[in-house]
Enzyme design. Structure first.
Site, PDB file in Angstrom:
ATOM      1  N   LYS A  81       6.854  -3.488   2.120  1.00 34.63           N
ATOM      2  CA  LYS A  81       5.715  -3.024   1.312  1.00 34.63           C
ATOM      3  C   LYS A  81       6.021  -1.690   0.616  1.00 34.63           C
ATOM      4  O   LYS A  81       6.664  -0.831   1.204  1.00 34.63           O
ATOM      5  CB  LYS A  81       4.524  -2.845   2.265  1.00 34.63           C
ATOM      6  N   LYS A 141       3.557   5.056  -0.155  1.00 31.47           N
ATOM      7  CA  LYS A 141       3.620   6.408  -0.727  1.00 31.47           C
ATOM      8  C   LYS A 141       4.379   7.369   0.164  1.00 31.47           C
ATOM      9  O   LYS A 141       4.813   8.430  -0.264  1.00 31.47           O
ATOM     10  CB  LYS A 141       2.221   6.953  -1.046  1.00 31.47           C
ATOM     11  N   LYS A 180       4.881   1.765  13.590  1.00 28.65           N
ATOM     12  CA  LYS A 180       5.117   3.212  13.579  1.00 28.65           C
ATOM     13  C   LYS A 180       5.553   3.720  14.943  1.00 28.65           C
ATOM     14  O   LYS A 180       6.375   4.635  15.041  1.00 28.65           O
ATOM     15  CB  LYS A 180       3.870   3.963  13.091  1.00 28.65           C
TER      16      LYS A 180
HETATM   17  P1  TYM Z   1      -3.600   3.613   2.418  1.00 28.21           P
HETATM   18  O1  TYM Z   1      -3.901   5.032   2.070  1.00 28.21           O
HETATM   19  O2  TYM Z   1      -2.329   3.307   3.079  1.00 28.21           O
HETATM   20  O3  TYM Z   1      -3.696   2.731   1.115  1.00 28.21           O
HETATM   21  C1  TYM Z   1      -4.828   2.772   0.261  1.00 28.21           C
HETATM   22  C2  TYM Z   1      -5.140   1.395  -0.279  1.00 28.21           C
HETATM   23  O4  TYM Z   1      -4.015   0.880  -0.988  1.00 28.21           O
HETATM   24  C3  TYM Z   1      -3.633  -0.387  -0.459  1.00 28.21           C
HETATM   25  N1  TYM Z   1      -2.174  -0.486  -0.519  1.00 28.21           N
HETATM   26  C4  TYM Z   1      -1.510  -1.437  -1.191  1.00 28.21           C
HETATM   27  N2  TYM Z   1      -1.932  -2.469  -1.928  1.00 28.21           N
HETATM   28  C5  TYM Z   1      -0.990  -3.264  -2.479  1.00 28.21           C
HETATM   29  N3  TYM Z   1       0.344  -3.058  -2.322  1.00 28.21           N
HETATM   30  C6  TYM Z   1       0.803  -2.017  -1.579  1.00 28.21           C
HETATM   31  N4  TYM Z   1       2.103  -1.808  -1.445  1.00 28.21           N
HETATM   32  C7  TYM Z   1      -0.144  -1.154  -0.971  1.00 28.21           C
HETATM   33  N5  TYM Z   1      -0.026  -0.044  -0.192  1.00 28.21           N
HETATM   34  C8  TYM Z   1      -1.283   0.343   0.090  1.00 28.21           C
HETATM   35  C9  TYM Z   1      -4.136  -0.375   0.972  1.00 28.21           C
HETATM   36  O5  TYM Z   1      -4.287  -1.683   1.470  1.00 28.21           O
HETATM   37  C10 TYM Z   1      -5.440   0.370   0.831  1.00 28.21           C
HETATM   38  O6  TYM Z   1      -6.464  -0.496   0.396  1.00 28.21           O
HETATM   39  N6  TYM Z   1      -6.413   2.818   6.495  1.00 28.21           N
HETATM   40  C11 TYM Z   1      -6.402   2.858   5.042  1.00 28.21           C
HETATM   41  C12 TYM Z   1      -7.365   3.863   4.482  1.00 28.21           C
HETATM   42  C13 TYM Z   1      -8.762   3.730   4.988  1.00 28.21           C
HETATM   43  C14 TYM Z   1      -9.733   2.777   4.593  1.00 28.21           C
HETATM   44  C15 TYM Z   1     -10.903   3.090   5.332  1.00 28.21           C
HETATM   45  C16 TYM Z   1      -9.717   1.712   3.702  1.00 28.21           C
HETATM   46  C17 TYM Z   1      -9.327   4.545   5.924  1.00 28.21           C
HETATM   47  N7  TYM Z   1     -10.619   4.150   6.115  1.00 28.21           N
HETATM   48  C18 TYM Z   1     -12.058   2.333   5.215  1.00 28.21           C
HETATM   49  C19 TYM Z   1     -10.895   0.961   3.573  1.00 28.21           C
HETATM   50  C20 TYM Z   1     -12.034   1.270   4.320  1.00 28.21           C
HETATM   51  C21 TYM Z   1      -5.004   3.224   4.577  1.00 28.21           C
HETATM   52  O7  TYM Z   1      -4.218   3.741   5.296  1.00 28.21           O
HETATM   53  O8  TYM Z   1      -4.817   2.987   3.251  1.00 28.21           O
END
Ligand code: TYM
Length: 334
Positions: free
Chosen positions: A198, A201, A111
């Site tokens: 990847k 969203k 980023k």
């Molecule tokens: P975020 O909001 O980007 O994504 C949420 C969850 O979805 C998974 N994910 C995917 N899995 C498969 N294929 C994809 N293309 C894909 N895109 C996203 C992510 O791996 C995630 O599990 N930092 C985290 C949010 C977070 C979090 C936490 C997660 C904040 N605190 C504590 C676990 C524990 C994030 O940005 O996820």
């Protein structure tokens, strides 16, 4: 009973990638674990967000959690910013994490490369400590996430080890060591337009992802225009045929078919039929979720559930935060 924590950023409507990589796992886990599922709105503001949209997306994500089948009687569902311990813990964690460790995070590198280091917020660099805080505050043993969060979980484990070593009394560890839990299949769903990237969203190209709230005709169009290759042969070969392999993974994850079943079933049929059936499978999965979502979104029920979730979360999180402060020597009294 072991404890699970996971979160999703309300930085857009979750995609089918978020569903397959994370949310789908949550639904099964709530029966066997003490679960905390959080809408991590404080994470979303590491990049600029329009205030009204952020609030709307936060509520929308909470409604989606319920609509997919998360049960507030089994799992605690809450909004991160409504539990102030997260921001407090993040500060303590930042002070026990080096800038070098944070600069090595690939998400930060990606980023900040795009926008230049001086053009991104300091929060983008210190975002992983906020995530570490989410996990440790609830004494989570397991964290179900997609593949892209693995590095953040490694950082969390390193932090817990270091913090306990520095501040715990013998045999009285302050923090619980968490393990990452990655879905066996579909832990990295790829973009429909650039299948080596990847699915995200926040992709500016809306054709690259299927949002969980996309209407059936949009889903059909997006799958139809998904990038494949010119061979017309349905086989699973992510390296050489990333497009069709990604669609096979998605198809398998949204139905009971294995990838092998699908390869056999569509042998010799070409991409057209395969894509049409995949689109219908996604529509069949998402339509009932969307109906339930629309009932919940503006209901009093949602507010009550989130109020109760925040109350439960505060109790647990504040206890851990107090243990952390005591260990470090913050404040006048233990
Ligand atoms: P975020 O909001 O980007 O994504 C949420 C969850 O979805 C998974 N994910 C995917 N899995 C498969 N294929 C994809 N293309 C894909 N895109 C996203 C992510 O791996 C995630 O599990 N930092 C985290 C949010 C977070 C979090 C936490 C997660 C904040 N605190 C504590 C676990 C524990 C994030 O940005 O996820």
């Amino acid at each position: 009973m072991e404890t699970i924590f996971s979160g999703i950023q309300p930085s857009g409507t979750p995609t089918i990638g978020n569903y397959i990589g994370a949310i789908k796992q949550f639904i099964n886990l709530q029966n066997d674990y003490k679960c905390y599922f959080c809408v991590v709105d404080e994470h979303a503001i590491t990049v600029p967000q329009a205030p009204l949209e952020l609030r709307q997306q936060t509520l929308s994500l909470a409604a989606l959690y319920l609509a997919v089948g998360l049960n507030p009687k089994k799992a605690t569902i809450f909004i991160q910013s409504e539990v102030s311990a997260h921001a407090e813990a993040a500060w303590i964690i930042q002070c026990n994490t080096t800038i070098g460790e944070l600069e090595r995070m690939t998400q930060f590198k990606d980023k900040s490369q795009k926008n230049g280091r001086t053009g991104v917020s300091a929060g983008l660099l210190t975002y992983p400590p906020l995530m570490v805080g989410d996990i440790v505050l609830y004494n989570a043993n397991l964290v179900p996430v997609g593949d892209d969060q693995k590095q953040h979980l490694e950082l969390t484990r390193d932090f817990v080890e270091r913090f306990n070593k520095r501040y715990s009394q013998p045999n009285q560890e302050i923090l619980t060591m968490p393990e990452v839990k990655i879905a066996e299949h579909g832990s990295r769903v790829m973009s429909l337009q650039e299948p080596t990237k990847k699915m995200s969203k926040s992709d500016p190209n809306k054709k690259a992802f299927i949002s969980m709230l996309d209407e059936p005709d949009i889903i059909r169009k997006k799958i139809k225009s998904a990038v494949t290759d010119s061979t017309g042969i349905i086989e699973y070969d992510p390296e050489n045929k990333p497009g069709i392999s990604n669609l096979l993974s998605i198809f398998s994850a949204v139905t009971d078919f294995t990838i092998d079943d699908l390869v056999l079933k569509y042998n010799g049929q070409g991409y057209g039929v395969f894509k049409a059936d995949l689109a219908e499978a996604i529509v069949d999965l998402l339509l009932p979720i969307q109906t339930r979502y629309n009932e919940l979104l503006h209901s009093d029920e949602l507010d009550v559930i989130l109020d109760e979730g925040a109350q439960v979360a505060r109790l647990v999180a504040n206890k851990t935060l107090q243990r952390m402060k005591n260990g470090i020597g913050l404040g006048r009294k233990p």
